[in-house]
Scaffold this motif. Structure first.
Motif, PDB file in Angstrom:
ATOM      1  N   SER A 128       0.836  -1.205   0.000  1.00 46.81           N
ATOM      2  CA  SER A 128       0.000   0.000   0.000  1.00 46.81           C
ATOM      3  C   SER A 128       0.870   1.254   0.000  1.00 46.81           C
ATOM      4  O   SER A 128       1.778   1.391   0.827  1.00 46.81           O
ATOM      5  CB  SER A 128      -0.909   0.015   1.230  1.00 46.81           C
ATOM      6  N   PHE A 129       0.575   2.156  -0.928  1.00 37.30           N
ATOM      7  CA  PHE A 129       1.265   3.429  -1.015  1.00 37.30           C
ATOM      8  C   PHE A 129       0.217   4.543  -0.979  1.00 37.30           C
ATOM      9  O   PHE A 129      -0.687   4.568  -1.810  1.00 37.30           O
ATOM     10  CB  PHE A 129       2.086   3.522  -2.303  1.00 37.30           C
ATOM     11  N   LYS A 130       0.344   5.414   0.001  1.00 33.94           N
ATOM     12  CA  LYS A 130      -0.646   6.466   0.185  1.00 33.94           C
ATOM     13  C   LYS A 130      -0.551   7.489  -0.943  1.00 33.94           C
ATOM     14  O   LYS A 130       0.522   8.030  -1.210  1.00 33.94           O
ATOM     15  CB  LYS A 130      -0.425   7.160   1.533  1.00 33.94           C
ATOM     16  N   PRO A 131      -1.664   7.796  -1.639  1.00 41.84           N
ATOM     17  CA  PRO A 131      -1.617   8.778  -2.726  1.00 41.84           C
ATOM     18  C   PRO A 131      -1.372  10.187  -2.206  1.00 41.84           C
ATOM     19  O   PRO A 131      -1.778  10.536  -1.094  1.00 41.84           O
ATOM     20  CB  PRO A 131      -3.014   8.653  -3.367  1.00 41.84           C
ATOM     21  N   ASP A 132      -0.694  10.993  -3.006  1.00 38.93           N
ATOM     22  CA  ASP A 132      -0.509  12.406  -2.673  1.00 38.93           C
ATOM     23  C   ASP A 132      -0.605  13.225  -3.953  1.00 38.93           C
ATOM     24  O   ASP A 132      -1.240  12.806  -4.918  1.00 38.93           O
ATOM     25  CB  ASP A 132       0.810  12.634  -1.924  1.00 38.93           C
ATOM     26  N   HIS A 133       0.029  14.391  -3.984  1.00 34.25           N
ATOM     27  CA  HIS A 133      -0.074  15.288  -5.139  1.00 34.25           C
ATOM     28  C   HIS A 133       0.581  14.712  -6.393  1.00 34.25           C
ATOM     29  O   HIS A 133       0.272  15.121  -7.509  1.00 34.25           O
ATOM     30  CB  HIS A 133       0.605  16.620  -4.809  1.00 34.25           C
ATOM     31  N   ARG A 134       1.482  13.777  -6.223  1.00 28.87           N
ATOM     32  CA  ARG A 134       2.242  13.222  -7.345  1.00 28.87           C
ATOM     33  C   ARG A 134       1.409  12.207  -8.118  1.00 28.87           C
ATOM     34  O   ARG A 134       0.812  11.305  -7.537  1.00 28.87           O
ATOM     35  CB  ARG A 134       3.523  12.572  -6.806  1.00 28.87           C
ATOM     36  N   VAL A 135       1.392  12.335  -9.444  1.00 33.07           N
ATOM     37  CA  VAL A 135       0.657  11.401 -10.307  1.00 33.07           C
ATOM     38  C   VAL A 135       1.585  10.253 -10.691  1.00 33.07           C
ATOM     39  O   VAL A 135       2.687  10.470 -11.192  1.00 33.07           O
ATOM     40  CB  VAL A 135       0.127  12.101 -11.581  1.00 33.07           C
ATOM     41  N   ASN A 136       1.134   9.024 -10.438  1.00 33.78           N
ATOM     42  CA  ASN A 136       1.941   7.841 -10.737  1.00 33.78           C
ATOM     43  C   ASN A 136       1.181   6.877 -11.635  1.00 33.78           C
ATOM     44  O   ASN A 136      -0.045   6.802 -11.585  1.00 33.78           O
ATOM     45  CB  ASN A 136       2.314   7.125  -9.438  1.00 33.78           C
ATOM     46  N   LYS A 137       1.916   6.127 -12.423  1.00 32.96           N
ATOM     47  CA  LYS A 137       1.310   5.077 -13.234  1.00 32.96           C
ATOM     48  C   LYS A 137       1.088   3.820 -12.394  1.00 32.96           C
ATOM     49  O   LYS A 137       0.119   3.104 -12.570  1.00 32.96           O
ATOM     50  CB  LYS A 137       2.202   4.751 -14.433  1.00 32.96           C
ATOM     51  N   LEU A 138       2.030   3.559 -11.509  1.00 34.69           N
ATOM     52  CA  LEU A 138       1.937   2.406 -10.619  1.00 34.69           C
ATOM     53  C   LEU A 138       1.566   2.900  -9.230  1.00 34.69           C
ATOM     54  O   LEU A 138       2.255   3.748  -8.668  1.00 34.69           O
ATOM     55  CB  LEU A 138       3.272   1.660 -10.557  1.00 34.69           C
ATOM     56  N   ASN A 139       0.488   2.382  -8.685  1.00 35.98           N
ATOM     57  CA  ASN A 139      -0.009   2.920  -7.419  1.00 35.98           C
ATOM     58  C   ASN A 139      -0.083   1.902  -6.285  1.00 35.98           C
ATOM     59  O   ASN A 139      -0.583   2.213  -5.205  1.00 35.98           O
ATOM     60  CB  ASN A 139      -1.403   3.531  -7.638  1.00 35.98           C
ATOM     61  N   SER A 140       0.410   0.709  -6.504  1.00 37.65           N
ATOM     62  CA  SER A 140       0.385  -0.302  -5.449  1.00 37.65           C
ATOM     63  C   SER A 140       1.581  -1.230  -5.596  1.00 37.65           C
ATOM     64  O   SER A 140       2.211  -1.308  -6.658  1.00 37.65           O
ATOM     65  CB  SER A 140      -0.897  -1.135  -5.520  1.00 37.65           C
ATOM     66  N   GLY A 141       1.866  -1.939  -4.507  1.00 35.55           N
ATOM     67  CA  GLY A 141       2.957  -2.895  -4.555  1.00 35.55           C
ATOM     68  C   GLY A 141       2.725  -4.000  -5.561  1.00 35.55           C
ATOM     69  O   GLY A 141       3.651  -4.448  -6.232  1.00 35.55           O
ATOM     70  N   GLU A 142       1.464  -4.447  -5.694  1.00 38.84           N
ATOM     71  CA  GLU A 142       1.155  -5.486  -6.676  1.00 38.84           C
ATOM     72  C   GLU A 142       1.489  -5.025  -8.092  1.00 38.84           C
ATOM     73  O   GLU A 142       2.039  -5.798  -8.887  1.00 38.84           O
ATOM     74  CB  GLU A 142      -0.320  -5.883  -6.615  1.00 38.84           C
ATOM     75  N   GLU A 143       1.147  -3.779  -8.404  1.00 39.41           N
ATOM     76  CA  GLU A 143       1.434  -3.253  -9.738  1.00 39.41           C
ATOM     77  C   GLU A 143       2.936  -3.145  -9.971  1.00 39.41           C
ATOM     78  O   GLU A 143       3.439  -3.443 -11.060  1.00 39.41           O
ATOM     79  CB  GLU A 143       0.771  -1.890  -9.917  1.00 39.41           C
ATOM     80  N   LEU A 144       3.662  -2.720  -8.944  1.00 37.44           N
ATOM     81  CA  LEU A 144       5.123  -2.638  -9.046  1.00 37.44           C
ATOM     82  C   LEU A 144       5.724  -4.025  -9.245  1.00 37.44           C
ATOM     83  O   LEU A 144       6.571  -4.220 -10.128  1.00 37.44           O
ATOM     84  CB  LEU A 144       5.695  -1.987  -7.788  1.00 37.44           C
TER      85      LEU A 144
END
Length: 222
Positions: free
Chosen positions: A61-77
């Motif tokens: 789990s990665f808490k979302p913030d102002h930064r836009v990411n393509k990968l948003n979870s450990g599973e996706e990474l």
């Protein structure tokens, strides 16, 4: 022992435990990433530089913030890393305790180990790193081994998961046929869907679809 390890974790406090373990194991190069996209970029660059990471230890789990990411979870990474660098070892280090989600990390994401964050995190993570390095086999602590023997978890397929997911977001059973057709999911006849839902209710001992979704959430299926 591993010579170069990347930690993907967005909370500094959790980094401390991982670093403590890696230093005890005399890992000479320890690097960090607070975002999944950042972690993947570091892994790609290291490979291009001919100095690849040998192990990734990542939260889920990665808490979302102002930064836009393509990968948003450990599973996706993990999925992205395993697709590009299948030989790279990956250990998931998370508070996750849902049986199905943990099992899917091995069956779908391809992790080499899973360690739950709890009171025994440090010795358990140390054991996992040593095991993955020495044996190359998949590591799951003894108290979680039941996950691979659980008949309920092992007999649920992707079709069942899709069905429960749609129920969980409010798609009524009578509308499921149209929803499945739009999504290209087969079989999608009304009778097939009805039979499958009834089978799942019996399988999980659910009184109705709401109860079914509740049980599925408890198991981490949705």
């Amino acid at each position: 022992m591993f010579k170069k390890v990347l930690i993907a974790e967005d909370i500094d406090f959790n980094d401390i435990a991982v670093v403590h373990v890696l230093r005890e194991l005399d890992v000479p190069e320890i690097e960090y990433a607070k975002y999944c996209d950042e972690a993947l970029l570091k892994i790609k660059k290291a490979a291009l530089d001919k100095r690849p990471y040998e192990l990734l230890i990542t939260d889920l789990s990665f808490k979302p913030d102002h930064r836009v990411n393509k990968l948003n979870s450990g599973e996706e990474l993990i999925a992205a890393v395993k697709q590009l660098f299948p030989e790279m070892k990956v250990i998931a280090f998370s508070i996750e305790d849902k049986s199905y989600r943990i099992k899917s990390l091995f069956d779908i994401s391809g992790v080499n180990g899973f360690v739950m964050k709890d009171r025994n995190s440090i010795p358990e993570l140390k054991k996992a790193v040593q095991y993955v390095y020495n044996d190359g086999e998949k590591y799951l602590s003894q108290e979680l081994q039941y996950i691979f023997q659980d008949k309920t978890i092992n007999e649920i397929d992707n079709y069942d998961i899709q069905l429960i997911k749609y129920l969980s977001i409010g798609v009524a059973q009578e509308n499921m046929e149209d929803t499945f057709k739009e999504a290209g999911i087969t079989p999608n006849s009304k009778s097939t869907i009805e039979k499958r839902i009834n089978k799942l209710k019996i399988y999980f001992g659910a009184n109705n679809t709401v109860h079914l979704v509740s049980i599925a959430k408890d198991l981490g299926i949705v």
